[in-house]
Design a protein around this motif. Sequence first.
Motif, PDB file in Angstrom:
ATOM      1  N   VAL A  17     -30.159  -0.101  66.482  1.00  0.00           N
ATOM      2  CA  VAL A  17     -30.498  -0.690  65.190  1.00  0.00           C
ATOM      3  C   VAL A  17     -31.674   0.010  64.547  1.00  0.00           C
ATOM      4  O   VAL A  17     -31.691   0.260  63.334  1.00  0.00           O
ATOM      5  CB  VAL A  17     -30.792  -2.193  65.358  1.00  0.00           C
ATOM      6  N   GLU A  18     -32.670   0.339  65.363  1.00  0.00           N
ATOM      7  CA  GLU A  18     -33.900   0.920  64.811  1.00  0.00           C
ATOM      8  C   GLU A  18     -34.592   1.753  65.883  1.00  0.00           C
ATOM      9  O   GLU A  18     -34.581   1.394  67.063  1.00  0.00           O
ATOM     10  CB  GLU A  18     -34.828  -0.196  64.316  1.00  0.00           C
ATOM     11  N   TYR A  19     -35.199   2.852  65.446  1.00  0.00           N
ATOM     12  CA  TYR A  19     -35.906   3.754  66.362  1.00  0.00           C
ATOM     13  C   TYR A  19     -37.140   4.264  65.640  1.00  0.00           C
ATOM     14  O   TYR A  19     -37.047   4.830  64.549  1.00  0.00           O
ATOM     15  CB  TYR A  19     -34.991   4.920  66.740  1.00  0.00           C
ATOM     16  N   ASP A  20     -38.310   4.038  66.227  1.00  0.00           N
ATOM     17  CA  ASP A  20     -39.544   4.425  65.547  1.00  0.00           C
ATOM     18  C   ASP A  20     -40.679   4.457  66.560  1.00  0.00           C
ATOM     19  O   ASP A  20     -40.482   4.195  67.759  1.00  0.00           O
ATOM     20  CB  ASP A  20     -39.859   3.420  64.432  1.00  0.00           C
ATOM     21  N   ILE A  40     -42.361  -0.512  65.720  1.00  0.00           N
ATOM     22  CA  ILE A  40     -41.315  -1.430  66.170  1.00  0.00           C
ATOM     23  C   ILE A  40     -41.883  -2.814  66.459  1.00  0.00           C
ATOM     24  O   ILE A  40     -41.285  -3.843  66.113  1.00  0.00           O
ATOM     25  CB  ILE A  40     -40.601  -0.879  67.422  1.00  0.00           C
ATOM     26  N   PRO A  80     -41.600  -3.640  61.999  1.00  0.00           N
ATOM     27  CA  PRO A  80     -40.252  -3.069  62.006  1.00  0.00           C
ATOM     28  C   PRO A  80     -39.611  -3.163  60.625  1.00  0.00           C
ATOM     29  O   PRO A  80     -39.944  -4.050  59.825  1.00  0.00           O
ATOM     30  CB  PRO A  80     -39.516  -3.950  63.026  1.00  0.00           C
ATOM     31  N   SER A  81     -38.672  -2.256  60.365  1.00  0.00           N
ATOM     32  CA  SER A  81     -38.025  -2.242  59.052  1.00  0.00           C
ATOM     33  C   SER A  81     -36.757  -3.067  59.023  1.00  0.00           C
ATOM     34  O   SER A  81     -36.244  -3.383  57.943  1.00  0.00           O
ATOM     35  CB  SER A  81     -37.705  -0.797  58.651  1.00  0.00           C
ATOM     36  N   ASN A  82     -36.229  -3.442  60.199  1.00  0.00           N
ATOM     37  CA  ASN A  82     -34.982  -4.183  60.265  1.00  0.00           C
ATOM     38  C   ASN A  82     -35.243  -5.627  60.689  1.00  0.00           C
ATOM     39  O   ASN A  82     -36.007  -5.879  61.627  1.00  0.00           O
ATOM     40  CB  ASN A  82     -34.023  -3.509  61.248  1.00  0.00           C
ATOM     41  N   THR A 133     -34.605  -6.403  64.398  1.00  0.00           N
ATOM     42  CA  THR A 133     -35.694  -5.964  65.272  1.00  0.00           C
ATOM     43  C   THR A 133     -36.841  -6.950  65.225  1.00  0.00           C
ATOM     44  O   THR A 133     -37.390  -7.349  66.273  1.00  0.00           O
ATOM     45  CB  THR A 133     -36.197  -4.575  64.847  1.00  0.00           C
ATOM     46  N   GLU A 134     -37.204  -7.373  64.020  1.00  0.00           N
ATOM     47  CA  GLU A 134     -38.313  -8.304  63.863  1.00  0.00           C
ATOM     48  C   GLU A 134     -38.051  -9.609  64.607  1.00  0.00           C
ATOM     49  O   GLU A 134     -38.931 -10.133  65.305  1.00  0.00           O
ATOM     50  CB  GLU A 134     -38.538  -8.591  62.375  1.00  0.00           C
TER      51      GLU A 134
END
Length: 259
Positions: A233-236, A241, A245-247, A250-251
């Motif tokens: 979903v997300e990688y940072d 993260i 987080p941008s998603n 994830t949050e």
Amino acid sequence: MSKSITAEDLNVYYGDFRAVADVNIEIAPRSVTAFIGPSGCGKTTFLRSLNRMHEEVPGARVKGDLYLDDDNIYAPGVDPVTVRSMVGMVFQRPNPFPTMSVRENVLAGHKLNGTRMSKSEADDIVEKALRGANLFNEVKDRMDRPGSGLSGGQQQRLCIARTVAVEPDVILMDEPCSALDPISTLAIEDLIADLKEDYTVVIVTHNMQQAARVSEKTAFFNIAGVGEPGKMVEYDQTSVIFNNPSNEQTERYVAGKFG
């Protein structure tokens, strides 16, 4: 030692079932990357695809490309055994070979590969690997005793020594502390910090605090529902993260709202 990892549109299948879908990721050499996410979301399956261990399951296959530096490990003619010599794995539960001594456990990879060496060369490899795993001083007087006689935390560090003894480029760790007590967990986490000086380390963990402590970057995996493939979903950066987080998925996960 130490190579970058790049996955391009990687899909992992078990027969007709797609377990992991469309992963694109770049992992830097000499770094620690954590994979987090709820159970069944594909993070361990993806981890096992990084050294072709998933192929031990009949019918398992991959579509897409996976590079160690510039070499595609799924290119035609690439030997999975060769890949696994470059990308070692430490499993969830310590698994020293029970009939082997501490010394024999460390040398097991070389024996399997048919490496010929003198006793002094073997002694040097054993000491270097055990020192690399922060274990030498604890076992130097019990080299000929069974590795299975060590404590759980010592056994896991012995397995790490067995992995680094063959000098891989990448070390994969599948929940390496899940069966360990807090003191042993701290020892493994300290060791991971040391290992990244020479290796690319990728770790799957259900312990989000551990991911925050040991990794520079984190990938969050999730699954839409039963029968659906897992997706990244997300990688940072790990700090992003866990803090910004941008998603929304994830949050919610890092806030403990599911998983």
